[in-house]
Design a protein around this motif. Structure first.
Motif, PDB file in Angstrom:
ATOM      1  N   VAL A  30       5.556  -9.862 -14.360  1.00 18.11           N
ATOM      2  CA  VAL A  30       5.143  -9.661 -12.976  1.00 18.11           C
ATOM      3  C   VAL A  30       5.416  -8.214 -12.586  1.00 18.11           C
ATOM      4  O   VAL A  30       6.555  -7.753 -12.659  1.00 18.11           O
ATOM      5  N   LEU A  31       4.387  -7.515 -12.167  1.00 16.69           N
ATOM      6  CA  LEU A  31       4.509  -6.148 -11.711  1.00 16.69           C
ATOM      7  C   LEU A  31       4.644  -6.161 -10.196  1.00 16.69           C
ATOM      8  O   LEU A  31       3.837  -6.770  -9.501  1.00 16.69           O
ATOM      9  N   VAL A  32       5.691  -5.514  -9.677  1.00 20.41           N
ATOM     10  CA  VAL A  32       5.936  -5.481  -8.234  1.00 20.41           C
ATOM     11  C   VAL A  32       5.512  -4.112  -7.714  1.00 20.41           C
ATOM     12  O   VAL A  32       5.918  -3.084  -8.243  1.00 20.41           O
ATOM     13  N   ARG A  33       4.677  -4.132  -6.683  1.00 19.69           N
ATOM     14  CA  ARG A  33       4.159  -2.885  -6.106  1.00 19.69           C
ATOM     15  C   ARG A  33       4.619  -2.705  -4.670  1.00 19.69           C
ATOM     16  O   ARG A  33       4.727  -3.667  -3.922  1.00 19.69           O
ATOM     17  N   ARG A  34       4.860  -1.432  -4.317  1.00 17.35           N
ATOM     18  CA  ARG A  34       5.171  -1.076  -2.938  1.00 17.35           C
ATOM     19  C   ARG A  34       4.157  -0.006  -2.539  1.00 17.35           C
ATOM     20  O   ARG A  34       4.056   1.018  -3.211  1.00 17.35           O
ATOM     21  N   HIS A  35       3.434  -0.257  -1.475  1.00 10.82           N
ATOM     22  CA  HIS A  35       2.389   0.665  -1.015  1.00 10.82           C
ATOM     23  C   HIS A  35       1.415   0.987  -2.147  1.00 10.82           C
ATOM     24  O   HIS A  35       0.988   2.120  -2.324  1.00 10.82           O
ATOM     25  N   GLY A  36       1.108  -0.028  -2.955  1.00  4.79           N
ATOM     26  CA  GLY A  36       0.141   0.132  -4.035  1.00  4.79           C
ATOM     27  C   GLY A  36       0.678   0.757  -5.307  1.00  4.79           C
ATOM     28  O   GLY A  36      -0.027   0.829  -6.309  1.00  4.79           O
ATOM     29  N   LYS A  37       1.931   1.207  -5.301  1.00  7.59           N
ATOM     30  CA  LYS A  37       2.502   1.853  -6.487  1.00  7.59           C
ATOM     31  C   LYS A  37       3.476   0.905  -7.178  1.00  7.59           C
ATOM     32  O   LYS A  37       4.289   0.265  -6.518  1.00  7.59           O
ATOM     33  N   PRO A  38       3.414   0.827  -8.507  1.00 13.27           N
ATOM     34  CA  PRO A  38       4.365  -0.031  -9.227  1.00 13.27           C
ATOM     35  C   PRO A  38       5.789   0.493  -9.081  1.00 13.27           C
ATOM     36  O   PRO A  38       6.031   1.679  -9.252  1.00 13.27           O
ATOM     37  N   VAL A  39       6.725  -0.401  -8.715  1.00  8.32           N
ATOM     38  CA  VAL A  39       8.122   0.003  -8.533  1.00  8.32           C
ATOM     39  C   VAL A  39       9.092  -0.793  -9.406  1.00  8.32           C
ATOM     40  O   VAL A  39      10.218  -0.357  -9.630  1.00  8.32           O
TER      41      VAL A  39
END
Length: 126
Positions: A30-39
């Motif tokens: 699972v890739l978690v993104r913040r404001h569209g960027k992977p974090v």
């Protein structure tokens, strides 16, 4: 093939237990993104072990290359490198080094047998 999904930070917070379950049992990544960027990513511990093993292999290969290069080209002391690049202010004066070594020797003397036995019984062995 391992499936990978993407969620926002807010979704990850709401579904955290479910995402962990999916990573653990189905090995979903699972890739978690913040404001569209992977974090961040949520992966199984098996995937993490594999990543760490690959990282270790890379580190060993890099170290071998560095050792070969050092054998071919020689090495330089930190002092000479700092001087070469005008960074003498980072050098530690010899008298400071001697003082630190002397202090370390004085502070690392073993405790007398009686004190040490007492400290060991209390669970505070040094």
């Amino acid at each position: 093939m391992v499936f990978m999904s993407t969620v926002t930070v807010a979704e990850a917070k709401r579904q955290f237990s479910e995402l962990l379950r999916r990573a653990e049992y189905t090995r979903e990544r699972v890739l978690v993104r913040r404001h569209g960027k992977p974090v961040a990513a949520i992966v199984s511990t098996e995937d993490l072990r594999r990543l760490e093993a690959m990282d270790d292999e890379t580190d060993v290969a890099d170290a071998r290359l560095a050792m070969k290069e050092a054998a071919r080209q020689g090495t330089a002391s930190l002092d000479s490198v700092l001087r070469k690049h005008g960074l003498e202010y980072l050098l530690v004066p010899e008298k400071v080094v001697k003082a630190v070594v002397t202090t370390a020797k004085r502070t690392t003397k073993p405790a007398p047998a009686k004190k040490q036995a007492r400290a060991t019984r209390k669970g505070t062995s040094r």
